[in-house]
Design a protein around this motif. Structure first.
Motif, PDB file in Angstrom:
ATOM      1  N   LEU A   1       1.429  -0.281  -9.632  1.00 38.49           N
ATOM      2  CA  LEU A   1       1.016   0.584  -8.533  1.00 38.49           C
ATOM      3  C   LEU A   1       0.497  -0.249  -7.371  1.00 38.49           C
ATOM      4  N   GLY A   2       0.925   0.099  -6.157  1.00 37.45           N
ATOM      5  CA  GLY A   2       0.407  -0.555  -4.969  1.00 37.45           C
ATOM      6  C   GLY A   2      -0.973  -0.019  -4.612  1.00 37.45           C
ATOM      7  N   GLU A   3      -1.595  -0.661  -3.647  1.00 35.23           N
ATOM      8  CA  GLU A   3      -2.936  -0.282  -3.213  1.00 35.23           C
ATOM      9  C   GLU A   3      -2.972   1.188  -2.773  1.00 35.23           C
ATOM     10  N   GLY A   4      -3.969   1.903  -3.280  1.00 37.28           N
ATOM     11  CA  GLY A   4      -4.181   3.288  -2.878  1.00 37.28           C
ATOM     12  C   GLY A   4      -3.377   4.316  -3.638  1.00 37.28           C
TER      13      GLY A   4
ATOM     14  N   PRO B   1       0.834  -1.220   0.000  1.00 36.89           N
ATOM     15  CA  PRO B   1       0.000   0.000   0.000  1.00 36.89           C
ATOM     16  C   PRO B   1       0.860   1.258   0.000  1.00 36.89           C
ATOM     17  N   GLY B   2       0.526   2.187  -0.896  1.00 36.13           N
ATOM     18  CA  GLY B   2       1.264   3.442  -0.979  1.00 36.13           C
ATOM     19  C   GLY B   2       2.602   3.339  -1.676  1.00 36.13           C
ATOM     20  N   GLU B   3       2.914   2.181  -2.234  1.00 33.66           N
ATOM     21  CA  GLU B   3       4.209   1.974  -2.887  1.00 33.66           C
ATOM     22  C   GLU B   3       4.050   1.760  -4.393  1.00 33.66           C
ATOM     23  N   VAL B   4       5.191   1.845  -5.076  1.00 33.18           N
ATOM     24  CA  VAL B   4       5.233   1.695  -6.530  1.00 33.18           C
ATOM     25  C   VAL B   4       6.386   0.758  -6.891  1.00 33.18           C
ATOM     26  N   LEU B   5       6.158  -0.115  -7.849  1.00 33.56           N
ATOM     27  CA  LEU B   5       7.221  -0.947  -8.402  1.00 33.56           C
ATOM     28  C   LEU B   5       7.787  -0.254  -9.632  1.00 33.56           C
ATOM     29  N   LEU B   6       9.094  -0.028  -9.626  1.00 35.45           N
ATOM     30  CA  LEU B   6       9.783   0.563 -10.761  1.00 35.45           C
ATOM     31  C   LEU B   6      10.606  -0.480 -11.484  1.00 35.45           C
ATOM     32  N   LYS B   7      10.601  -0.422 -12.803  1.00 31.88           N
ATOM     33  CA  LYS B   7      11.603  -1.116 -13.596  1.00 31.88           C
ATOM     34  C   LYS B   7      12.809  -0.190 -13.642  1.00 31.88           C
TER      35      LYS B   7
ATOM     36  N   GLU C   1      16.975  -5.289 -11.004  1.00 33.00           N
ATOM     37  CA  GLU C   1      16.121  -5.075 -12.166  1.00 33.00           C
ATOM     38  C   GLU C   1      14.834  -4.337 -11.801  1.00 33.00           C
ATOM     39  N   TYR C   2      14.392  -4.501 -10.552  1.00 30.41           N
ATOM     40  CA  TYR C   2      13.165  -3.832 -10.095  1.00 30.41           C
ATOM     41  C   TYR C   2      13.371  -3.280  -8.694  1.00 30.41           C
ATOM     42  N   LEU C   3      12.609  -2.237  -8.369  1.00 33.84           N
ATOM     43  CA  LEU C   3      12.747  -1.538  -7.096  1.00 33.84           C
ATOM     44  C   LEU C   3      11.369  -1.091  -6.610  1.00 33.84           C
ATOM     45  N   VAL C   4      11.093  -1.293  -5.322  1.00 33.66           N
ATOM     46  CA  VAL C   4       9.857  -0.798  -4.714  1.00 33.66           C
ATOM     47  C   VAL C   4      10.183   0.437  -3.879  1.00 33.66           C
ATOM     48  N   VAL C   5       9.427   1.518  -4.089  1.00 30.62           N
ATOM     49  CA  VAL C   5       9.637   2.757  -3.335  1.00 30.62           C
ATOM     50  C   VAL C   5       8.291   3.358  -2.953  1.00 30.62           C
ATOM     51  N   PRO C   6       8.252   4.196  -1.898  1.00 30.39           N
ATOM     52  CA  PRO C   6       7.017   4.934  -1.597  1.00 30.39           C
ATOM     53  C   PRO C   6       6.652   5.851  -2.755  1.00 30.39           C
TER      54      PRO C   6
ATOM     55  N   PRO D   1      16.046   9.174   0.600  1.00 29.14           N
ATOM     56  CA  PRO D   1      15.797   9.126   2.041  1.00 29.14           C
ATOM     57  C   PRO D   1      14.358   8.762   2.375  1.00 29.14           C
ATOM     58  N   ILE D   2      14.194   7.973   3.419  1.00 27.15           N
ATOM     59  CA  ILE D   2      12.853   7.591   3.888  1.00 27.15           C
ATOM     60  C   ILE D   2      12.813   7.783   5.399  1.00 27.15           C
ATOM     61  N   GLY D   3      12.137   8.828   5.830  1.00 29.36           N
ATOM     62  CA  GLY D   3      12.007   9.111   7.246  1.00 29.36           C
ATOM     63  C   GLY D   3      10.734   8.521   7.823  1.00 29.36           C
ATOM     64  N   CYS D   4      10.378   8.996   9.009  1.00 34.11           N
ATOM     65  CA  CYS D   4       9.184   8.476   9.673  1.00 34.11           C
ATOM     66  C   CYS D   4       7.905   8.966   9.010  1.00 34.11           C
ATOM     67  N   GLY D   5       7.986  10.128   8.334  1.00 35.38           N
ATOM     68  CA  GLY D   5       6.839  10.653   7.619  1.00 35.38           C
ATOM     69  C   GLY D   5       5.948  11.579   8.422  1.00 35.38           C
ATOM     70  N   HIS D   6       6.204  11.734   9.732  1.00 35.24           N
ATOM     71  CA  HIS D   6       5.291  12.567  10.519  1.00 35.24           C
ATOM     72  C   HIS D   6       5.980  13.565  11.441  1.00 35.24           C
TER      73      HIS D   6
END
Length: 351
Positions: free
Chosen positions: A74-77, A25-31, A130-135, A92-97
């Motif tokens: 695309l991930g859920e949402g 959820p909230g993530e994306v798969l990139l080639k 070859e593939y990467l998942v990111v927010p 960078p990936i922080g806590c988000g809040h």
């Protein structure tokens, strides 16, 4: 899929097969289009270990924190992103809040010590695959710009841009000067950024003649390293010193050069993370000269870096490697044999 994996402390990474990831959820798969190899990666697998207490960087995971790619899934949402479109990844990936994350400055996240990782490729699977998942929030659109050459911009472009932007007050007005120490990947882009967004005279210094030639081609006045280095720099500034200095090495001699070259009320920013020490004293430091450091930048600034790239104002000097040669890219990086930023391109055939 194939990936470059950091498997254990003080051990060279391996090229191995791992499962293709799935976006949550909230993530994306990139080639993956391109993944830049950075000296920070070398420090992680060569110098660090569990005694440093950096649990967020503990192996194992896929390396690569300078990434670009095309949206594959695309991930859920997740909405508003086009399948097949090219994006640069804010690493960078922080806590988000916390306050820092709320302004897009995940590098200074207040909860960094308890976060599970620091960034894509730094504690969390990165882009040497070859593939990467990111927010989804960490994607910056590239439009029709080349995503492969853009990959290093997510660090080697963003880091100098943030340092320069923080020093713009010292470079406003006529007759200003800036000094770039160390003309590797970040230093070369710093020269281009300074030329693009300031009117300052850009002075650049390095020990390698070929590096200075590239900087000169992008508008810098070059000074070779050596015993009269500081005297030459001061002569170029009429004896006054440099208004803003950017040290992309960070060893003790380069920090001393920076402080010896800066003007009164000037600013020195240490960007290189070599850990050099400097002994300050009241009488040898120019009055009101600032000495500071910086780390990476904000996602908003990455949008600005991409705008400069798309406008043709900055162009990373890259050396491309196929996935079969990814470990050779790291070997050459570690040995100091690269002329440009190494970028691993999974779709590239082996040379």
């Amino acid at each position: 899929m194939r990936a470059v994996v950091f498997e254990q402390w003080k051990t060279f990474p391996s090229l191995t097969s791992i499962p293709k990831p799935t976006p949550g959820p909230g993530e994306v798969l990139l080639k993956v289009a391109g993944a830049g190899a950075c000296h920070s990666d070398v420090a992680v697998f060569h110098d660090y270990d569990e005694s440093m207490g950096m649990t967020q960087l503990a192996p194992s995971y896929v390396l690569g924190h300078e990434n670009s790619g095309w949206v594959e899934e695309l991930g859920e949402g997740v909405t508003g992103l086009e399948i097949g479109a090219a994006y640069l990844v804010y690493g960078p990936i922080g806590c988000g809040h916390c306050a820092a994350c709320s302004r897009g400055q995940d590098t200074y996240c207040a909860n960094a010590a308890t976060n599970p990782s620091l960034a894509s490729g730094l504690g969390r699977d990165g882009g040497m695959a070859e593939y990467l998942v990111v927010p989804a929030r960490n994607l910056v659109p590239l439009g029709d710009a080349d995503p492969i050459a853009a990959a290093p911009l997510s660090d080697a472009g963003l880091t100098p841009y943030h340092a320069i932007k923080n020093s713009l007050k010292n470079l406003q007005g006529g007759g200003k000067s800036a000094l770039v120490i160390g003309l590797g990947g970040l230093g070369q882009i710093a020269v281009q950024i300074l030329t693009a967004i300031t009117g300052a005279t850009v002075i650049a210094t390095d020990m390698k003649p070929e590096a200075m030639e590239r900087a000169a081609a992008n508008g810098a006045v070059t000074v070779a390293g050596g015993p009269d280095q500081v005297a030459q720099i001061r002569e170029l500034t009429g004896g006054n010193g440099v208004d803003a200095v950017f040290d992309f090495v960070g060893i003790a001699p380069t920090v001393r050069t920076a402080m010896a070259s800066v003007a009164r009320q000037g600013r020195v920013t240490i960007v290189g993370i070599a850990g050099g020490k400097y002994e300050w004293d009241f009488y040898s430091t120019p009055y009101e000269a600032e000495l500071t450091n910086t780390y990476w930048g904000t996602i908003e600034e990455l949008y600005e870096v991409v705008a400069l790239y798309r406008a043709g104002k900055i162009t990373p000097d890259v050396e491309l490697f196929g996935m079969d040669d990814a470990l050779e890219a790291y070997r050459k990086l570690e040995a100091g044999e690269l002329s440009g930023r190494a970028v691993v391109v999974p779709s590239r055939a082996t040379a």
